[in-house]
Design an enzyme around this catalytic site. Structure first.
Site, short mmCIF file in Angstrom:
data_model
loop_
_atom_site.label_atom_id
_atom_site.label_comp_id
_atom_site.label_asym_id
_atom_site.label_seq_id
_atom_site.Cartn_x
_atom_site.Cartn_y
_atom_site.Cartn_z
CG ASP A 1 19.80 24.20 -12.15
OD1 ASP A 1 18.61 24.53 -12.04
OD2 ASP A 1 20.23 23.04 -11.92
CG ASN B 1 22.97 17.46 -13.45
OD1 ASN B 1 23.78 16.86 -14.15
ND2 ASN B 1 23.31 18.45 -12.66
CG HIS C 1 17.75 18.18 -7.22
ND1 HIS C 1 17.33 19.04 -6.25
CD2 HIS C 1 17.56 18.82 -8.40
CE1 HIS C 1 16.92 20.16 -6.81
NE2 HIS C 1 17.04 20.06 -8.11
CB SER D 1 24.33 23.52 -10.55
OG SER D 1 25.62 22.93 -10.59
P1 13P Z 1 18.22 15.39 -11.51
O1 13P Z 1 19.64 15.36 -11.14
O2 13P Z 1 17.36 14.56 -10.61
O3 13P Z 1 18.01 15.04 -12.94
O4 13P Z 1 17.71 16.89 -11.31
C1 13P Z 1 18.28 17.93 -12.07
C2 13P Z 1 17.73 19.25 -11.69
O5 13P Z 1 16.62 19.38 -11.24
C3 13P Z 1 18.60 20.43 -11.88
O6 13P Z 1 18.04 21.58 -11.35
#
Ligand code: 13P
Length: 279
Positions: free
Chosen positions: A80, A230, A178, A48
């Site tokens: 990302d 993530n 997320h 990210s």
């Molecule tokens: P999570 O943290 O809910 O697993 O999502 C990760 C994500 O979508 C990264 O773009």
């Protein structure tokens, strides 16, 4: 090595998904790659904005390249939630295999214009572009709060965005968010089928942590080809380090502490890969 596009096409045809696993430290990346090696499965590593700033985009490209060559497994790198077009172009120049342009906070018109600019830049280097106009809320942390409901965009608007911008993949809002919350989100796999009936595109599920396994399988059966994870990896990483520090409070040697975090991440990634394959 098969291209990422070919891998997505195969996933679409055979109803499985490729995992995108985010990292911001070397032992996390080692754990992710190790899982790909152990299961001989292609995967995408993601950074990210914050993660790429900390790890370094050049460092991420270099590490993924070395690990890909050494492992022989198709491992790709995605930027990302890129919100800044210049940063996305830099990722393309540096050698990212995929970039995600997140225009969810912009008007549809502005988002289309910027996505087009990213697409024309990325296509020259065969870099895959993911787009997003219906915001997937939350951040990749744990919270005991109730889940925030998303305002789902009209599918027609999503179709227009895909058509006009020329993106390869779409981060479609299906109710996920997320992070991990007190409750599991209510997932709407029918939005994936509805979109794919109208336009051909690779559909991505964001906010893959904290969703019931059966819901993840449902969206994959409906056509999702990439699932982003993530929070659950961050949690596995932290739990392993905490456990070691509790058990052995005087330990200060990083190479004696961090392998536990690497192995915990690897275990979690293997769990997810198995779920995404559905076998
Ligand atoms: P999570 O943290 O809910 O697993 O999502 C990760 C994500 O979508 C990264 O773009």
């Amino acid at each position: 090595m098969k291209t990422l596009k070919k891998i997505f096409e195969d996933a679409m045809k055979n109803k499985y998904a490729i995992g995108q696993f985010n990292f911001s430290s070397l032992e996390q990346l080692q754990g992710i790659v190790m899982a790909g090696e152990k299961t001989n499965t292609p995967l995408i590593c993601g950074t990210s904005s914050g993660e790429s700033d900390f790890f370094g985009m050049e460092e991420a490209v270099a590490c993924v390249k070395i690990m890909r060559e050494r492992s022989g497994v198709p491992i790709f790198l995605n930027l990302d939630h890129g919100k800044n077009v210049e940063k996305i172009k830099k990722a393309v120049d540096l050698g990212y295999d995929m970039v995600h342009f997140d225009g969810s906070k912009m008007s549809l018109q502005e988002s289309i214009e910027k996505a087009k600019e990213v697409v024309s830049y990325a296509k020259e280097k065969n870099v895959i572009v993911e787009g997003e106009i219906s915001e997937i809320k939350g951040s990749s942390t744990f919270s005991d709060k109730a889940i925030e409901k998303s305002d789902l965009k009209d599918i027609e608007e999503v179709v227009d965005f895909i058509k006009e911008s020329g993106i390869d993949c779409i981060a479609l809002d299906v109710g996920s968010i997320h992070g991990v919350y007190r409750d599991n989100p209510e997932i709407k796999p029918e939005r994936v089928s509805e979109l794919l009936e109208k336009i051909s595109c690779f559909v991505v599920l964001h906010g893959g942590s904290g969703i019931l396994d059966e819901d993840v399988r449902k969206v994959i059966s409906s056509g999702v080809v990439k699932v982003n994870i993530n929070t659950e990896l961050r949690f596995a990483w932290k739990k392993a380090i905490e456990g070691k520090m509790k058990k052995d409070p005087t330990e200060i040697v990083p190479y004696k502490i961090l392998p536990l975090a690497r192995d915990a991440v690897c275990k979690k990634v293997i769990e997810k890969i198995t779920l995404f394959k559905g076998k």
